[in-house]
Write a protein that holds these residues in place. Structure first.
Motif, PDB file in Angstrom:
ATOM      1  N   GLN A 280      22.002 148.376 109.129  1.00 34.82           N
ATOM      2  CA  GLN A 280      22.949 147.631 108.296  1.00 34.82           C
ATOM      3  C   GLN A 280      24.142 148.486 107.908  1.00 34.82           C
ATOM      4  N   ARG A 281      23.911 149.767 107.652  1.00 35.40           N
ATOM      5  CA  ARG A 281      25.026 150.666 107.331  1.00 35.40           C
ATOM      6  C   ARG A 281      25.993 150.779 108.508  1.00 35.40           C
ATOM      7  N   LEU A 282      25.455 150.554 109.715  1.00 31.96           N
ATOM      8  CA  LEU A 282      26.288 150.630 110.912  1.00 31.96           C
ATOM      9  C   LEU A 282      26.861 149.269 111.279  1.00 31.96           C
ATOM     10  N   GLY A 283      26.718 148.297 110.370  1.00 30.46           N
ATOM     11  CA  GLY A 283      27.363 147.002 110.551  1.00 30.46           C
ATOM     12  C   GLY A 283      26.494 145.887 111.077  1.00 30.46           C
ATOM     13  N   HIS A 284      25.227 146.155 111.296  1.00 26.69           N
ATOM     14  CA  HIS A 284      24.347 145.141 111.866  1.00 26.69           C
ATOM     15  C   HIS A 284      23.814 144.189 110.796  1.00 26.69           C
ATOM     16  N   THR A 285      23.506 142.963 111.229  1.00 29.97           N
ATOM     17  CA  THR A 285      22.994 141.922 110.341  1.00 29.97           C
ATOM     18  C   THR A 285      21.473 141.898 110.397  1.00 29.97           C
ATOM     19  N   LEU A 286      20.865 141.670 109.241  1.00 31.84           N
ATOM     20  CA  LEU A 286      19.407 141.608 109.152  1.00 31.84           C
ATOM     21  C   LEU A 286      18.952 140.166 108.971  1.00 31.84           C
ATOM     22  N   ILE A 287      18.098 139.692 109.885  1.00 32.78           N
ATOM     23  CA  ILE A 287      17.404 138.416 109.698  1.00 32.78           C
ATOM     24  C   ILE A 287      16.237 138.694 108.760  1.00 32.78           C
ATOM     25  N   ASP A 288      16.167 137.980 107.638  1.00 34.47           N
ATOM     26  CA  ASP A 288      15.175 138.291 106.605  1.00 34.47           C
ATOM     27  C   ASP A 288      13.772 138.468 107.197  1.00 34.47           C
ATOM     28  N   PRO A 289      13.167 139.631 107.009  1.00 35.99           N
ATOM     29  CA  PRO A 289      11.829 139.865 107.549  1.00 35.99           C
ATOM     30  C   PRO A 289      10.759 139.149 106.718  1.00 35.99           C
ATOM     31  N   VAL A 290       9.749 138.623 107.411  1.00 37.14           N
ATOM     32  CA  VAL A 290       8.572 138.051 106.757  1.00 37.14           C
ATOM     33  C   VAL A 290       7.339 138.571 107.485  1.00 37.14           C
ATOM     34  N   PRO A 291       6.181 138.599 106.803  1.00 32.96           N
ATOM     35  CA  PRO A 291       4.962 139.046 107.486  1.00 32.96           C
ATOM     36  C   PRO A 291       4.597 138.106 108.637  1.00 32.96           C
ATOM     37  N   GLY A 292       4.220 138.666 109.758  1.00 36.65           N
ATOM     38  CA  GLY A 292       3.764 137.887 110.901  1.00 36.65           C
ATOM     39  C   GLY A 292       2.353 138.296 111.290  1.00 36.65           C
ATOM     40  N   ILE A 293       1.632 137.372 111.915  1.00 41.73           N
ATOM     41  CA  ILE A 293       0.216 137.590 112.272  1.00 41.73           C
ATOM     42  C   ILE A 293      -0.534 138.077 111.030  1.00 41.73           C
ATOM     43  N   VAL A 294      -0.621 137.173 110.062  1.00 39.44           N
ATOM     44  CA  VAL A 294      -1.185 137.530 108.758  1.00 39.44           C
ATOM     45  C   VAL A 294      -1.942 136.324 108.208  1.00 39.44           C
ATOM     46  N   GLN A 295      -2.771 136.559 107.208  1.00 37.27           N
ATOM     47  CA  GLN A 295      -3.592 135.505 106.623  1.00 37.27           C
ATOM     48  C   GLN A 295      -2.757 134.584 105.727  1.00 37.27           C
ATOM     49  N   LEU A 296      -3.252 133.361 105.538  1.00 37.56           N
ATOM     50  CA  LEU A 296      -2.574 132.391 104.687  1.00 37.56           C
ATOM     51  C   LEU A 296      -3.287 132.251 103.350  1.00 37.56           C
ATOM     52  N   LYS A 297      -2.487 132.103 102.291  1.00 39.93           N
ATOM     53  CA  LYS A 297      -3.023 131.804 100.969  1.00 39.93           C
ATOM     54  C   LYS A 297      -2.966 130.288 100.759  1.00 39.93           C
ATOM     55  N   LEU A 298      -4.050 129.729 100.255  1.00 41.92           N
ATOM     56  CA  LEU A 298      -4.148 128.282 100.102  1.00 41.92           C
ATOM     57  C   LEU A 298      -4.385 127.904  98.649  1.00 41.92           C
ATOM     58  N   ASP A 299      -3.974 126.689  98.305  1.00 44.43           N
ATOM     59  CA  ASP A 299      -4.229 126.138  96.973  1.00 44.43           C
ATOM     60  C   ASP A 299      -5.441 125.224  97.062  1.00 44.43           C
ATOM     61  N   SER A 300      -6.577 125.699  96.568  1.00 35.28           N
ATOM     62  CA  SER A 300      -7.807 124.900  96.565  1.00 35.28           C
ATOM     63  C   SER A 300      -8.750 125.440  95.499  1.00 35.28           C
ATOM     64  N   PRO A 301      -9.402 124.543  94.742  1.00 30.05           N
ATOM     65  CA  PRO A 301     -10.350 125.009  93.727  1.00 30.05           C
ATOM     66  C   PRO A 301     -11.683 125.455  94.324  1.00 30.05           C
ATOM     67  N   TYR A 302     -11.829 125.317  95.652  1.00 25.17           N
ATOM     68  CA  TYR A 302     -13.136 125.555  96.274  1.00 25.17           C
ATOM     69  C   TYR A 302     -13.190 126.832  97.100  1.00 25.17           C
ATOM     70  N   LEU A 303     -12.177 127.672  97.030  1.00 21.39           N
ATOM     71  CA  LEU A 303     -12.126 128.825  97.915  1.00 21.39           C
ATOM     72  C   LEU A 303     -13.293 129.789  97.694  1.00 21.39           C
ATOM     73  N   ALA A 304     -13.716 129.964  96.453  1.00 20.28           N
ATOM     74  CA  ALA A 304     -14.857 130.854  96.192  1.00 20.28           C
ATOM     75  C   ALA A 304     -16.118 130.337  96.871  1.00 20.28           C
ATOM     76  N   GLU A 305     -16.289 129.008  96.874  1.00 18.19           N
ATOM     77  CA  GLU A 305     -17.451 128.412  97.533  1.00 18.19           C
ATOM     78  C   GLU A 305     -17.352 128.502  99.053  1.00 18.19           C
ATOM     79  N   LEU A 306     -16.148 128.421  99.560  1.00 15.15           N
ATOM     80  CA  LEU A 306     -15.943 128.402 101.008  1.00 15.15           C
ATOM     81  C   LEU A 306     -15.887 129.792 101.627  1.00 15.15           C
ATOM     82  N   SER A 307     -15.638 130.810 100.824  1.00 19.99           N
ATOM     83  CA  SER A 307     -15.416 132.151 101.345  1.00 19.99           C
ATOM     84  C   SER A 307     -16.542 132.594 102.279  1.00 19.99           C
ATOM     85  N   GLY A 308     -16.152 133.052 103.471  1.00 18.93           N
ATOM     86  CA  GLY A 308     -17.113 133.530 104.462  1.00 18.93           C
ATOM     87  C   GLY A 308     -17.503 132.508 105.505  1.00 18.93           C
ATOM     88  N   VAL A 309     -17.166 131.247 105.289  1.00 15.43           N
ATOM     89  CA  VAL A 309     -17.508 130.190 106.241  1.00 15.43           C
ATOM     90  C   VAL A 309     -16.573 130.253 107.451  1.00 15.43           C
TER      91      VAL A 309
END
Length: 438
Positions: A201-230
């Protein structure tokens, strides 16, 4: 192999001794270019040691068939410019990668789904072979040397690389050409801390915002503790505005924060970018992938008809993981009547259970962070780079290779293949330029 730091000028300096930097260094030296590597760690290729569960998934041969290997590979790569990786993959693909490692004395074997590893099944073997290759070629590596800034001038030398070293304090190296092979933001403990983005960037290049790739997803569910490991084999779909934007098949694993497993990791890039745009992202799971919705209804209706005297909970034993059953019943609205008999089940409940088998939807809230990710999506905008050579359009003599660019691959050896392909391509392009062929 920490060479003396008395020689401060080289024709080519490579920042980063990861996969792409190592490939670039060996290739450039074989093509007669005076080459050295600057590395902030105390040894080369730390991140390589973590790949393939410690076995180093070097590439994937499943796409190395047909008349155009690069076109087959292109579906496995992602970039703001979808076609950008193609010329690089055409120049140095899977076949060339296998041949290259054979010439270094590292034979590869394929194990599952085309994934290729060193015959030893040890990632350390890859680094040992590269270390031997660099020593044979007298390529210096300046370890424990952190690049602080890069100054570009119109005269000679072209590049001044200002560094902080552990033993000598501040040191300046100079070169006629410079390769940025600094990686992205994944595994910051191995040195991939995003510093290459700052330099570019100091040399003038543009950065496409980095995000994590090949990674786990976080979910909204009240049952995750029960489901963990399945775990279960099935489809995962990412939905935005009710439309499927990517689907992947394989073993899905529930965790206490959300979901993991190969298909989830493959879906994460799409999810991350959609979440970054403020979109509502849904993960839809299909637990009966071998049956259509109609076939699931027929199968379960027949099953419940045969075992009408059993509770609904007991009727699902042997069909799905037992830990899933109480959660599925709650999701179907049976919170208060877990002992309901199959013969007494309402049409609404039957429909809900059948629907969950094919479309169990979860709201995706986030992904896990860069320390958990296998690659970085995003990076230096490829529109600022020359296709086929990876030279900067803004700074002549500056080349890029590896994860620092806005190119990332799917899980299965594709990101390391990009490292090998881009490192080799940049070095070959530079050799052609020096020889007056470009």
């Amino acid at each position: 192999m920490n060479k003396s730091q008395s020689s401060k000028h080289h024709t080519l300096l490579i920042i980063g001794a990861g996969a792409s930097g190592l490939m670039a260094a060996v290739t450039a030296r074989d093509l007669g270019i005076d080459t050295a590597i600057i590395e902030s760690n105390d040894r080369l290729g730390k991140k390589v040691l973590t790949t393939g569960n410690g076995r180093c998934n070097i590439t994937n041969k499943s796409t190395a068939t047909g008349t155009d290997e690069a076109l087959n590979l292109s579906s496995k790569y992602h970039s703001n410019q979808a076609e950008f990786p193609l010329p690089v993959l055409r120049q140095f693909g899977v076949r060339q990668t296998v041949d290259f490692f054979n010439t270094l004395g590292l034979p590869l074997i394929a194990i599952e789904n085309g994934r290729m590893y060193p015959m030893s099944l040890q990632a350390a073997s890859v680094l040992n072979i590269f270390q031997i290759a660099l020593e044979d070629r007298n390529v210096p590596i300046y370890f424990k040397t952190k690049v602080l800034d890069v100054i570009v001038s119109e005269g000679h030398p072209r590049f001044s690389i200002q560094c902080q070293t552990e033993n000598e304090g501040e040191v300046t190296y100079t070169s006629d050409y410079l390769f940025l092979c600094t990686g992205g933001l994944t595994a910051p403990k191995t040195g991939t801390d995003g510093s290459g983005y700052t330099l570019a960037q100091r040399l003038g290049h543009t950065l496409i915002d980095p995000v994590p790739g090949i990674v786990q997803l976080k979910l909204d569910s009240p049952y995750l503790a029960e489901l963990s490991g399945v775990k279960f084999e099935g489809w995962g779909h990412i939905l935005v505005n009710g439309e499927v934007i990517r689907s992947e098949y394989g073993e899905v694993l529930f965790t206490n924060y959300g979901a993991s497993g190969p298909p989830i990791l493959q879906l994460s890039r799409k999810a991350a970018y959609q979440l970054g745009q403020g979109k509502r992202v849904i993960l839809s799971l299909d637990m009966m992938p071998d049956r259509t919705e109609e076939e699931v209804v027929d199968f379960l209706d027949t099953h419940w008809g045969m075992f009408g005297h059993r509770t609904v909970a007991n009727s699902l034993i042997g069909i799905v993981n037992k830990k899933l059953i109480p959660v599925l019943l709650k999701e179907a609205g049976m919170d208060e009547d877990q002992n309901l008999l199959c013969q007494d089940m309402s049409w609404k409940t039957r429909k809900a259970l059948c629907g969950l088998m094919k479309r169990w939807n979860f709201i995706v809230t986030d992904t896990n962070g860069f320390p958990n990710a296998q690659t970085t999506a995003g990076g230096i905008d490829t529109r600022d780079l020359q296709e086929g050579t990876l030279e900067s359009k803004l700074v002549p003599g500056l080349y890029f290779a590896g994860e620092v660019m806005d190119v990332d691959g799917d899980c299965g050896g594709y990101n390391l293949q990009w490292a090998w392909s881009s490192g080799h391509t940049a070095a070959t392009a530079l050799a052609d330029r020096i020889a007056g062929k470009r």
